[in-house]
Design an enzyme around this catalytic site. Structure first.
Site, PDB file in Angstrom:
ATOM      1  N   ARG A  11      30.873  19.641  -3.248  1.00  8.32           N
ATOM      2  CA  ARG A  11      30.403  20.839  -2.547  1.00  8.32           C
ATOM      3  C   ARG A  11      28.872  20.911  -2.560  1.00  8.32           C
ATOM      4  NH1 ARG A  11      33.548  26.116  -3.938  1.00  8.32           N
ATOM      5  NH2 ARG A  11      31.506  26.562  -4.776  1.00  8.32           N
ATOM      6  N   HIS A  13      28.431  20.874  11.205  1.00 11.50           N
ATOM      7  CA  HIS A  13      28.973  21.940  12.057  1.00 11.50           C
ATOM      8  C   HIS A  13      28.851  21.606  13.547  1.00 11.50           C
ATOM      9  CE1 HIS A  13      29.555  25.029   8.935  1.00 11.50           C
ATOM     10  NE2 HIS A  13      28.548  24.418   8.329  1.00 11.50           N
ATOM     11  N   GLU A  22      30.507  22.841  15.892  1.00  8.76           N
ATOM     12  CA  GLU A  22      30.706  24.080  16.656  1.00  8.76           C
ATOM     13  C   GLU A  22      29.395  24.814  16.913  1.00  8.76           C
ATOM     14  OE1 GLU A  22      30.878  25.523  12.384  1.00  8.76           O
ATOM     15  OE2 GLU A  22      31.354  23.685  13.463  1.00  8.76           O
ATOM     16  N   SER A  53      34.658  27.997   0.617  1.00 10.08           N
ATOM     17  CA  SER A  53      35.905  27.234   0.472  1.00 10.08           C
ATOM     18  C   SER A  53      36.836  27.809  -0.591  1.00 10.08           C
ATOM     19  CB  SER A  53      35.609  25.758   0.182  1.00 10.08           C
ATOM     20  OG  SER A  53      34.916  25.604  -1.037  1.00 10.08           O
ATOM     21  N   GLY A  95      32.427  28.287   5.670  1.00 16.01           N
ATOM     22  CA  GLY A  95      32.576  29.556   4.966  1.00 16.01           C
ATOM     23  C   GLY A  95      32.594  29.258   3.484  1.00 16.01           C
ATOM     24  N   CYS A 143      32.727  21.385   7.162  1.00 19.05           N
ATOM     25  CA  CYS A 143      32.014  21.943   6.017  1.00 19.05           C
ATOM     26  C   CYS A 143      33.007  22.396   4.938  1.00 19.05           C
ATOM     27  CB  CYS A 143      31.070  23.051   6.467  1.00 19.05           C
ATOM     28  SG  CYS A 143      29.828  23.465   5.208  1.00 19.05           S
ATOM     29  N   ILE A 158      24.629  22.891   6.936  1.00 14.18           N
ATOM     30  CA  ILE A 158      24.368  24.170   6.275  1.00 14.18           C
ATOM     31  C   ILE A 158      25.170  24.185   4.973  1.00 14.18           C
ATOM     32  CG2 ILE A 158      24.512  26.689   6.449  1.00 14.18           C
ATOM     33  CD1 ILE A 158      24.561  26.273   9.547  1.00 14.18           C
TER      34      ILE A 158
END
Length: 195
Positions: free
Chosen positions: A108, A173, A175, A55, A53, A82, A134
């Site tokens: 980042r 990621h 997930e 940060s 998302g 991430c 991503i």
């Protein structure tokens, strides 16, 4: 029974929830995955997952709600993916609120913008894995004097997964795959912490 809290502020929360439940089933242990948004909910968790998302936004909410204090005071193991990786570090290349529980410095968007997203075969924990990147960060540096820090994975020369104590930070990621191994590894760390 242990409780793994998925921080429900932004990002792939439902995906983390689903794969954590699947990891728990695969492991055959007594555990539950729950969605958490507030400090009192986090306080009831044995481990916490912070997804991707933005940060900066997640960091502000964590501070405003006192979630950072609960995690630090209770020494709750955290798995950050991430943006979660960025938040776990003590330093980043952008001025923003951080959880700061790992002796790492994170860059980042090290792998580019959204349009630069990619998948790549990687090796993590000595096994082949598909990394989904991503707007992924990378590790800028870490405190090499700390004996409890270990690099878990690199992509080319970039560190993309690192562990300190029971906390794990990864740039990609997991997930967004069907592979539960990394979530299982974190759950094992939580189990080791509560024993």
């Amino acid at each position: 029974m242990i409780t793994i809290g998925i921080l429900n502020l932004q990002g792939a929360v439902s995906e983390h929830y689903d794969i954590t439940k699947k990891a728990i089933e695969n492991m055959g242990i007594e555990a539950e995955a729950i969605s958490v948004r507030y400090a009192d909910e986090v306080a009831n968790c044995d481990g916490v997952i912070i997804s991707g998302g933005e940060s900066t936004v997640i960091g502000k909410i964590i501070k405003e709600r006192g979630i950072d204090k609960v995690i630090k005071d209770n020494r709750i193991p955290v798995f950050g993916t991430c943006a979660g990786m960025v938040l776990l570090g003590k330093k980043t290349d952008f001025d923003q609120p951080l959880l700061g529980i790992m002796d790492i410095s994170v860059k980042r968007n090290a792998f580019g913008r959204q349009v630069d997203s990619f998948e790549s075969p990687i090796s993590i924990l000595g096994e082949d894995y598909l990394g989904v990147f991503i707007r992924a960060p990378s590790l800028d540096d870490y405190d090499k004097t700390k004996e409890d820090i270990k690099v878990l994975s690199k992509l080319d020369d970039e560190i993309i997964a690192i562990q300190q104590g029971h906390n794990i930070a990864i740039a990609f990621h997991p997930e967004l795959t069907d592979d539960t191994r990394i979530h299982e590894y974190f759950i094992e760390e939580v189990l080791n912490c509560v024993e």
